[in-house]
Design an enzyme around this catalytic site. Structure first.
Site, mmCIF file in Angstrom:
data_model
loop_
_atom_site.group_PDB
_atom_site.id
_atom_site.type_symbol
_atom_site.label_atom_id
_atom_site.label_comp_id
_atom_site.label_asym_id
_atom_site.label_seq_id
_atom_site.Cartn_x
_atom_site.Cartn_y
_atom_site.Cartn_z
ATOM 1 N N ARG B 54 0.967 -1.238 -0.005
ATOM 2 C CA ARG B 54 -0.155 0.103 -0.127
ATOM 3 C C ARG B 54 0.944 1.068 0.187
ATOM 4 O O ARG B 54 1.062 1.817 -0.924
ATOM 5 C CB ARG B 54 -0.971 0.077 1.055
ATOM 6 C CG ARG B 54 -2.371 0.845 1.016
ATOM 7 C CD ARG B 54 -2.212 2.137 1.091
ATOM 8 N NE ARG B 54 -1.196 2.811 2.399
ATOM 9 C CZ ARG B 54 -0.842 3.871 2.402
ATOM 10 N NH1 ARG B 54 -1.048 4.810 1.842
ATOM 11 N NH2 ARG B 54 -0.340 4.044 3.822
ATOM 12 N N ASP B 55 1.507 1.422 0.982
ATOM 13 C CA ASP B 55 2.261 2.779 1.239
ATOM 14 C C ASP B 55 3.419 2.660 0.402
ATOM 15 O O ASP B 55 3.800 3.783 -0.505
ATOM 16 C CB ASP B 55 2.737 2.729 2.642
ATOM 17 C CG ASP B 55 3.343 4.088 3.035
ATOM 18 O OD1 ASP B 55 3.994 4.288 4.149
ATOM 19 O OD2 ASP B 55 3.562 4.933 2.066
ATOM 20 N N HIS B 263 6.959 4.287 12.363
ATOM 21 C CA HIS B 263 6.869 4.064 10.887
ATOM 22 C C HIS B 263 7.905 5.283 10.444
ATOM 23 O O HIS B 263 7.836 6.260 10.498
ATOM 24 C CB HIS B 263 5.535 4.397 10.320
ATOM 25 C CG HIS B 263 5.450 4.416 8.955
ATOM 26 N ND1 HIS B 263 4.479 3.550 8.385
ATOM 27 C CD2 HIS B 263 5.739 5.042 7.874
ATOM 28 C CE1 HIS B 263 4.621 3.759 7.045
ATOM 29 N NE2 HIS B 263 5.416 4.610 6.748
ATOM 30 N N HIS B 265 10.772 6.875 7.893
ATOM 31 C CA HIS B 265 11.377 7.097 6.642
ATOM 32 C C HIS B 265 12.679 6.892 6.558
ATOM 33 O O HIS B 265 13.344 7.532 7.545
ATOM 34 C CB HIS B 265 10.623 7.939 5.930
ATOM 35 C CG HIS B 265 9.052 7.801 5.357
ATOM 36 N ND1 HIS B 265 8.673 8.389 4.777
ATOM 37 C CD2 HIS B 265 8.655 6.458 5.693
ATOM 38 C CE1 HIS B 265 7.471 7.771 4.287
ATOM 39 N NE2 HIS B 265 7.536 6.740 4.893
ATOM 40 N N CYS B 296 9.881 9.113 -1.478
ATOM 41 C CA CYS B 296 9.518 10.329 -0.734
ATOM 42 C C CYS B 296 8.753 11.447 -1.756
ATOM 43 O O CYS B 296 9.473 11.911 -2.692
ATOM 44 C CB CYS B 296 10.397 11.113 0.080
ATOM 45 S SG CYS B 296 10.041 12.583 0.840
#
Lengths: 261, 359
Positions: B54-55, B263, B265, B296
């Site tokens: 998904r992400d 979460h 990055h 990103c």
């Protein structure tokens, strides 16, 4: 030469150390000395041989960033390490700024003497925590390597030249696998080696990365409020320069994340 | 120094080395009975929430065919991952990549013991998700007003109202809801004043303080409306161990540790350091994305999600159990990267000669 300039986005926030109160009390050192190994360790593991003027410019740019230690070159036989064949020219060609150390690798007495003749004021020697690695890498046993280093240390002591020691394979060896932690002493580390733009792949894993990027390290230390004295933007500019010269992408995430102007 | 080619020849097969180093075949306890990982105070087990399908895919430029998405999720289901975020029931006008949400939801194999949450930004999406067979949903809040407005076109307060509708319906149907809070450590719109030499400028600090406040409030509201877990997102990857620690300390005052996830990055190369900091503070749920899928959207060419492979490698090395087979994840990563025609963002995968074992 219109090299695209990368700037940290305005939200990045870690250009300079945040207030030192942010550094966790007691857990981290207040200052970390960053030892820049890009021009030697980095370039040595790059495929393309870099022209001498480019190496000299790289080191000169790094000298403007606030880094206090920049490993310049290696006085090893060009038969083994062609990238470092121009060690004498590089050593003699760079601007040596006051307050900055420019150590060079000297695997044996012969290299040490050549280094001093070329103007070196600090040298480094490379040991390993693995017998097999030492055999494959410098063609002798750990014991024999220590004997060679003893000769260098003796001569360095007489000439009042400081010597830095490296121990390779402290966390794992490409030949022996795991390395016992007992072989390596680990206490209160406040000096960290890194390579601008993460120069230097891993010769033991095709396509893999090697050195940690100085930019990413400084970004983290800034965020922790730990003082390094290094100007991150100037460091990024230096990384851009050498990547353009090498015609390769940077391995630094901070650099990748920065806007181009 | 020795020449590289001959050195490579003599090198142990890298697969052998990986197996030895990564304890791929065995869980940490079995491989090293003498080891006492918990003497360090770290959790014994970390739940990994896989957000790649998904992400990850949502932030990839190339639109991925439905079959490929389904195959990816099916492969991930076999790795031991306990939770795999499948898709997003959002309007295809906004997120074309997720337009096939129904087909994906209906097409995947559902392995027992594996959760398959889906994003549901509002009640409409929620109903659609349930109709398609979803048994867990997620809602996405933000700690920044600007981000909320730019991302989902409404204020934080309005978004909370929408989520309340979702959680109310979900509660009536016994559907668990996971809450996300974006911009926990920085915002791409509000970080617009660079700190000066002496101290951070008061305007910047004010915005940061406001975000910390929002972070606490939004997390608290999501938790009290019934979200069983709150995933705190370093959306633009600017966090460092110091800011992660501060943020967690603030949020932990409002929400029990067992309900928190991170979460992180990797946009600035800080993800593993930040994750380590979080688990040292007791967080035991970590989000990651196979092959580090998902760039990103706020920094062109930059990376985004941390790679699941790299997280597992680190946790294995710490002797922390995850239940996940690293080799299997690398295979799934290899599959999707081939399908996307891109290089993996996972350093562990890059360092491997091949994802197929030769022995």
């Amino acid at each position: 030469m219109a090299a695209a300039r990368r700037l940290l986005p305005r939200w990045a926030g870690s250009l300079r150390p945040v207030s030192s109160a942010a550094a966790a009390t007691g857990a981290y050192p207040k200052r970390v000395k960053v030892v820049e190994v890009g021009p030697r360790d980095g370039l040595q593991n790059e495929k393309n041989v870099v022209p001498t003027p480019v190496k000299i410019n790289l080191i000169n740019m790094l000298s403007e960033t606030g880094l206090q230690v920049i490993e310049a070159t290696s006085f090893v036989s060009p038969k083994w390490v062609p990238q470092m064949a121009d060690h004498t020219e590089v050593m003699q060609g760079i601007n040596k700024l006051p307050g900055i150390s420019y150590p060079v690798l000297t695997p044996n007495l012969k290299g040490f003497q050549a280094a001093v003749a070329a103007g070196a004021k600090e040298v480094s020697i490379f040991g390993a925590a693995s017998e097999l690695f030492t055999q494959k890498n410098i063609n002798c046993s750990i014991e024999e390597s220590l004997e060679r280093f003893d000769e260098v240390l003796k001569a360095a002591r007489e000439a009042s030249i400081p010597v830095r020691g490296y121990v390779s394979c402290v966390l794992g060896c490409p030949y022996e696998g795991k390395i016992s932690a007992a072989k390596v002493a680990e206490m209160g580390v406040s000096v960290v080696d890194a390579s601008v733009a993460g120069l230097g792949g891993c010769p033991y894993a095709q396509g893999a990365s090697g050195n940690v990027a100085t930019e990413d390290l400084v970004y983290m230390l800034n965020g922790l409020g730990i003082h390094t004295g290094v100007d991150l933007q100037k460091l990024m500019d230096t990384g851009t320069f050498i990547c353009n010269a090498l015609n390769r992408k940077t391995n630094s995430k901070v650099s990748q994340a920065s806007c181009r102007l | 120094m020795g020449t590289v080619p001959s050195a490579l020849k003599h090198c142990l097969s890298y697969q052998h080395l990986l197996k030895e180093q990564l304890w791929i075949a065995e869980p940490p306890a079995a491989a090293h009975p003498a080891q006492e990982p918990q003497a360090s105070g770290l959790p014994e087990y970390i739940k990994i929430v896989e957000v790649g399908p998904r992400d990850g895919l949502q932030n990839e430029k190339v639109i991925v065919p439905t079959d490929t998405k389904i195959e990816l999720i099916n492969q991930l289901s076999k790795t031991g991952l306990p939770a795999i975020e499948v898709t997003s029931f959002v309007s295809s006008k906004w997120v074309p990549q997720m337009a096939d949400h129904k087909e994906v939801m209906r097409g995947i194999e559902r392995h027992p013991g594996v959760q398959y949450p889906v994003l549901t930004p509002n009640l409409q999406g929620f109903h659609s998700a349930i109709a398609a067979g979803a048994t867990e949903v997620s809602v996405f809040g933000a700690a920044s007003e600007s981000f909320s407005k730019m991302n989902i076109n409404c204020s934080i307060e309005e978004s909370i109202e929408r989520f309340e509708e979702v959680t109310k319906s979900a509660r009536n149907m016994n559907i668990p809801v996971r809450g996300y809070v974006s911009c926990a450590l920085g915002c791409p719109y509000e970080g617009n004043v660079v700190p000066d030499k002496v101290a951070e400028s008061s305007a910047f600090r004010k915005l940061k303080d406001l975000r910390t406040q929002h972070e606490k409030e939004v997390s608290k509201r999501l938790y009290s409306m019934g979200c069983y877990e709150i995933s705190l997102g370093d959306t633009i990857g600017v966090g460092t161990p110091g800011s992660m620690k501060k943020m967690l300390e603030a949020v932990m005052k409002e929400i029990p540790l067992s309900a928190l996830a991170v979460h992180c990055h990797d946009t600035y190369g800080q993800a593993l350091a930040n994750i380590l900091t979080a688990i040292q503070m007791g967080v035991s749920v970590v989000d990651s994305s196979v092959a580090g899928l998902g760039g990103c959207p706020y920094a062109k060419g930059a990376t985004g999600n941390v790679a699941t492979e790299d997280v597992i490698y680190m946790l294995n090395g710490l002797g922390i159990s995850t239940g996940v087979n690293l080799c299997a994840v690398m295979e799934a990563g290899n599959f999707i990267c081939t399908a996307l025609n891109k290089k993996t963002n996972s350093k562990v995968a890059q360092a491997s000669f091949s994802t197929r074992t030769t022995n």
